[in-house]
Write a protein that holds these residues in place. Structure first.
Motif, PDB file in Angstrom:
ATOM      1  N   MET A 119     -10.949   1.143  -0.637  1.00  0.00           N
ATOM      2  CA  MET A 119     -10.908   0.585   0.717  1.00  0.00           C
ATOM      3  C   MET A 119     -10.798  -0.937   0.688  1.00  0.00           C
ATOM      4  O   MET A 119     -11.255  -1.591  -0.248  1.00  0.00           O
ATOM      5  CB  MET A 119     -12.168   0.979   1.496  1.00  0.00           C
ATOM      6  CG  MET A 119     -12.211   2.420   1.943  1.00  0.00           C
ATOM      7  SD  MET A 119     -13.706   2.756   2.920  1.00  0.00           S
ATOM      8  CE  MET A 119     -13.505   1.598   4.276  1.00  0.00           C
ATOM      9  N   THR A 120     -10.178  -1.497   1.729  1.00  0.00           N
ATOM     10  CA  THR A 120     -10.124  -2.945   1.933  1.00  0.00           C
ATOM     11  C   THR A 120     -10.917  -3.275   3.180  1.00  0.00           C
ATOM     12  O   THR A 120     -10.739  -2.654   4.224  1.00  0.00           O
ATOM     13  CB  THR A 120      -8.677  -3.433   2.093  1.00  0.00           C
ATOM     14  OG1 THR A 120      -7.944  -3.130   0.907  1.00  0.00           O
ATOM     15  CG2 THR A 120      -8.639  -4.940   2.327  1.00  0.00           C
TER      16      THR A 120
ATOM     17  N   TYR B 202     -11.013 -10.999   2.252  1.00  0.00           N
ATOM     18  CA  TYR B 202     -10.690  -9.579   2.197  1.00  0.00           C
ATOM     19  C   TYR B 202     -11.092  -9.026   0.835  1.00  0.00           C
ATOM     20  O   TYR B 202     -10.756  -9.582  -0.200  1.00  0.00           O
ATOM     21  CB  TYR B 202      -9.200  -9.359   2.438  1.00  0.00           C
ATOM     22  CG  TYR B 202      -8.753  -9.753   3.827  1.00  0.00           C
ATOM     23  CD1 TYR B 202      -8.731  -8.815   4.859  1.00  0.00           C
ATOM     24  CD2 TYR B 202      -8.368 -11.055   4.109  1.00  0.00           C
ATOM     25  CE1 TYR B 202      -8.337  -9.166   6.134  1.00  0.00           C
ATOM     26  CE2 TYR B 202      -7.969 -11.425   5.382  1.00  0.00           C
ATOM     27  CZ  TYR B 202      -7.954 -10.474   6.395  1.00  0.00           C
ATOM     28  OH  TYR B 202      -7.562 -10.834   7.658  1.00  0.00           O
ATOM     29  N   VAL B 203     -11.807  -7.904   0.856  1.00  0.00           N
ATOM     30  CA  VAL B 203     -12.358  -7.323  -0.368  1.00  0.00           C
ATOM     31  C   VAL B 203     -11.783  -5.931  -0.570  1.00  0.00           C
ATOM     32  O   VAL B 203     -11.787  -5.098   0.341  1.00  0.00           O
ATOM     33  CB  VAL B 203     -13.898  -7.245  -0.282  1.00  0.00           C
ATOM     34  CG1 VAL B 203     -14.461  -6.601  -1.541  1.00  0.00           C
ATOM     35  CG2 VAL B 203     -14.486  -8.636  -0.096  1.00  0.00           C
TER      36      VAL B 203
ATOM     37  N   GLU C 212       0.827  -1.196   0.000  1.00  0.00           N
ATOM     38  CA  GLU C 212       0.000   0.000   0.000  1.00  0.00           C
ATOM     39  C   GLU C 212       0.871   1.259   0.000  1.00  0.00           C
ATOM     40  O   GLU C 212       1.529   1.544  -0.964  1.00  0.00           O
ATOM     41  CB  GLU C 212      -0.974  -0.027   1.182  1.00  0.00           C
ATOM     42  CG  GLU C 212      -2.011  -1.137   1.079  1.00  0.00           C
ATOM     43  CD  GLU C 212      -2.899  -1.027  -0.145  1.00  0.00           C
ATOM     44  OE1 GLU C 212      -3.147   0.100  -0.610  1.00  0.00           O
ATOM     45  OE2 GLU C 212      -3.343  -2.064  -0.654  1.00  0.00           O
ATOM     46  N   LYS C 213       0.975   1.962   1.143  1.00  0.00           N
ATOM     47  CA  LYS C 213       1.666   3.253   1.142  1.00  0.00           C
ATOM     48  C   LYS C 213       3.079   3.198   1.697  1.00  0.00           C
ATOM     49  O   LYS C 213       3.717   4.231   1.874  1.00  0.00           O
ATOM     50  CB  LYS C 213       0.839   4.268   1.946  1.00  0.00           C
ATOM     51  CG  LYS C 213      -0.535   4.539   1.351  1.00  0.00           C
ATOM     52  CD  LYS C 213      -1.302   5.544   2.189  1.00  0.00           C
ATOM     53  CE  LYS C 213      -2.678   5.813   1.603  1.00  0.00           C
ATOM     54  NZ  LYS C 213      -3.454   6.793   2.422  1.00  0.00           N
TER      55      LYS C 213
ATOM     56  N   ASP D 254      -6.168 -13.280   1.933  1.00  0.00           N
ATOM     57  CA  ASP D 254      -5.260 -12.624   2.865  1.00  0.00           C
ATOM     58  C   ASP D 254      -5.402 -11.118   2.740  1.00  0.00           C
ATOM     59  O   ASP D 254      -5.960 -10.606   1.769  1.00  0.00           O
ATOM     60  CB  ASP D 254      -3.808 -13.064   2.647  1.00  0.00           C
ATOM     61  CG  ASP D 254      -3.260 -12.630   1.300  1.00  0.00           C
ATOM     62  OD1 ASP D 254      -3.072 -11.420   1.112  1.00  0.00           O
ATOM     63  OD2 ASP D 254      -3.017 -13.498   0.440  1.00  0.00           O
ATOM     64  N   GLN D 255      -4.896 -10.396   3.726  1.00  0.00           N
ATOM     65  CA  GLN D 255      -5.159  -8.963   3.848  1.00  0.00           C
ATOM     66  C   GLN D 255      -4.369  -8.097   2.889  1.00  0.00           C
ATOM     67  O   GLN D 255      -4.533  -6.883   2.860  1.00  0.00           O
ATOM     68  CB  GLN D 255      -4.892  -8.492   5.289  1.00  0.00           C
ATOM     69  CG  GLN D 255      -3.421  -8.287   5.635  1.00  0.00           C
ATOM     70  CD  GLN D 255      -2.762  -9.542   6.160  1.00  0.00           C
ATOM     71  OE1 GLN D 255      -3.177 -10.647   5.831  1.00  0.00           O
ATOM     72  NE2 GLN D 255      -1.743  -9.380   6.966  1.00  0.00           N
ATOM     73  N   PHE D 256      -3.517  -8.691   2.055  1.00  0.00           N
ATOM     74  CA  PHE D 256      -2.711  -7.892   1.142  1.00  0.00           C
ATOM     75  C   PHE D 256      -3.416  -7.654  -0.186  1.00  0.00           C
ATOM     76  O   PHE D 256      -2.812  -7.182  -1.137  1.00  0.00           O
ATOM     77  CB  PHE D 256      -1.364  -8.584   0.907  1.00  0.00           C
ATOM     78  CG  PHE D 256      -0.603  -8.807   2.185  1.00  0.00           C
ATOM     79  CD1 PHE D 256      -0.034  -7.751   2.875  1.00  0.00           C
ATOM     80  CD2 PHE D 256      -0.484 -10.080   2.715  1.00  0.00           C
ATOM     81  CE1 PHE D 256       0.646  -7.961   4.056  1.00  0.00           C
ATOM     82  CE2 PHE D 256       0.199 -10.295   3.898  1.00  0.00           C
ATOM     83  CZ  PHE D 256       0.764  -9.229   4.577  1.00  0.00           C
TER      84      PHE D 256
END
Length: 356
Positions: A214-215, A261-262, A156-157, A237-239
């Motif tokens: 957004m996730t 996770y979306v 991400e950032k 997974d959250q990535f």
């Protein structure tokens, strides 16, 4: 045996091809590929190694690299990533002459049966599960890993750096190809603890809204799917992100998927429902229009088809029907299609990527 040894020029001021900073996938002149193909024919070799791995070197340093593509701009220019430049100790001064040779001992067809990579995070990063993250991310950026390398990934950032403490292989080579290969990953050091990523919301409701970019973590029960009115990427997974996913609706006409996770490509509304099954054949009590394919009442078949044939035009590629004419914004690419510039942009940017 396939043997390639060439002298190529790297010029830091040559901006004809731009590459990602953190990767070992370089761009070589097309003549290298042509030489390999000619050698393959002369030596009656069934296929070239996959992936191709090259050893690139200066008089004082060397690195193992993969190939992003071959260019036809000239016969002697090579384009490097920032990571490869760093490993070779190249400063942004003048042109550098590099030796390039095929590295069969580190290719996808080498004799390595088992391999282990021990990695040490340089800091404590917000990563919930290092092994899951690396197993799905490592080979996207890197083709070969060598003891002492610094691997950098964007999450991400922020960026995270891991030092390759050790590469252990069954053929005792300190480098290993990581494409299409089973590798044991071990995370080492004080910074190896898993840290939950901040900023991911959790939704326990069966329906809701997700804002663009957004996730959200959503509990989708077994045998259920996420149905949405907008495009999203989904992963276990959250990535998950616009560049990394297991499934994305931009390639599908039906906006349903499964995962935990979306990531939303657009503002969307969603609901969790029973597993979606596309109806096959004709719905009982109806007949199918031969032009648009819709299920209609038998009593209105003649009237519907007369109107449909006069007013609707069917796309020969996807079978979708349109009123009067096929709009200019209707597009096709790969197995996907859409009806507006936004969906085409989403597909071009995300839909063609590997799922994982």
């Amino acid at each position: 045996m396939l043997q390639i040894l060439e002298k190529l020029k790297y010029d830091p001021n040559d901006e004809r091809i731009q590459l990602e900073k953190h990767s070992d996938k370089i761009v070589l002149p097309e003549k290298i590929l042509n030489e390999l193909v000619n050698l393959q024919k002369l030596q009656d070799i069934e296929k070239l190694p996959h992936p191709l791995v090259f050893r690139i070197s200066t008089p004082s340093n060397n690195a193992y690299v993969g190939v992003k593509e071959f260019h036809d701009l000239d016969n002697d220019s090579v384009f490097l990533t920032e990571d490869v430049r760093g490993r070779l100790g190249i400063q942004d001064a003048g042109a550098t002459i590099l030796s390039v040779e095929l590295a069969l001992n580190v290719s996808g067809d080498d004799v390595v049966e088992k391999a282990m990579i021990i990695l040490e995070p340089m800091e404590k990063y917000q990563v919930n599960d290092w092994k899951t993250f690396l197993e799905s991310t490592l080979s996207k950026s890197y083709t070969a890993v060598t003891t002492g390398d610094i691997l950098t990934f964007n999450i991400e950032k922020f960026e995270c750096e891991l030092k390759v403490r050790s590469v252990k292989t069954s053929n005792h080579v300190r480098s290993v190809c990581v494409i299409d290969r089973d590798i044991d990953l071990e995370i080492y050091g004080d910074n190896a603890v898993d840290v939950p990523i901040n900023g991911i919301q959790e939704c326990e409701e069966a329906s809701g809204e997700i804002r663009k970019g957004m996730t959200v973590k959503i509990n989708i029960p077994e045998n259920h799917v996420l149905k949405s009115d907008g495009d999203y990427a989904i992963s276990n997974d959250q990535f998950v992100s616009g560049d990394r996913f297991e499934f994305a609706t931009v390639n599908e006409g039906i906006k349903v998927g499964q995962g935990k996770y979306v990531y939303a490509f657009t503002d969307l509304k969603f609901e969790i429902c029973d597993r979606y099954e596309k109806p096959e054949g004709v719905i009982p009590g109806t007949v199918k229009c031969e032009n648009c394919g819709k299920a209609i009442s038998p009593s209105s078949k003649v009237m519907h088809e007369t109107f449909c044939l006069r007013n609707n035009i069917k796309c020969a590629q996807c079978g979708k029907t349109f009123r009067k004419a096929i709009p200019d914004k209707h597009w096709h690419c790969c197995s996907a299609f859409g009806d507006d510039a936004e969906s085409k942009e989403l597909h071009d940017r995300n839909g063609k990527l590997p799922k994982k």
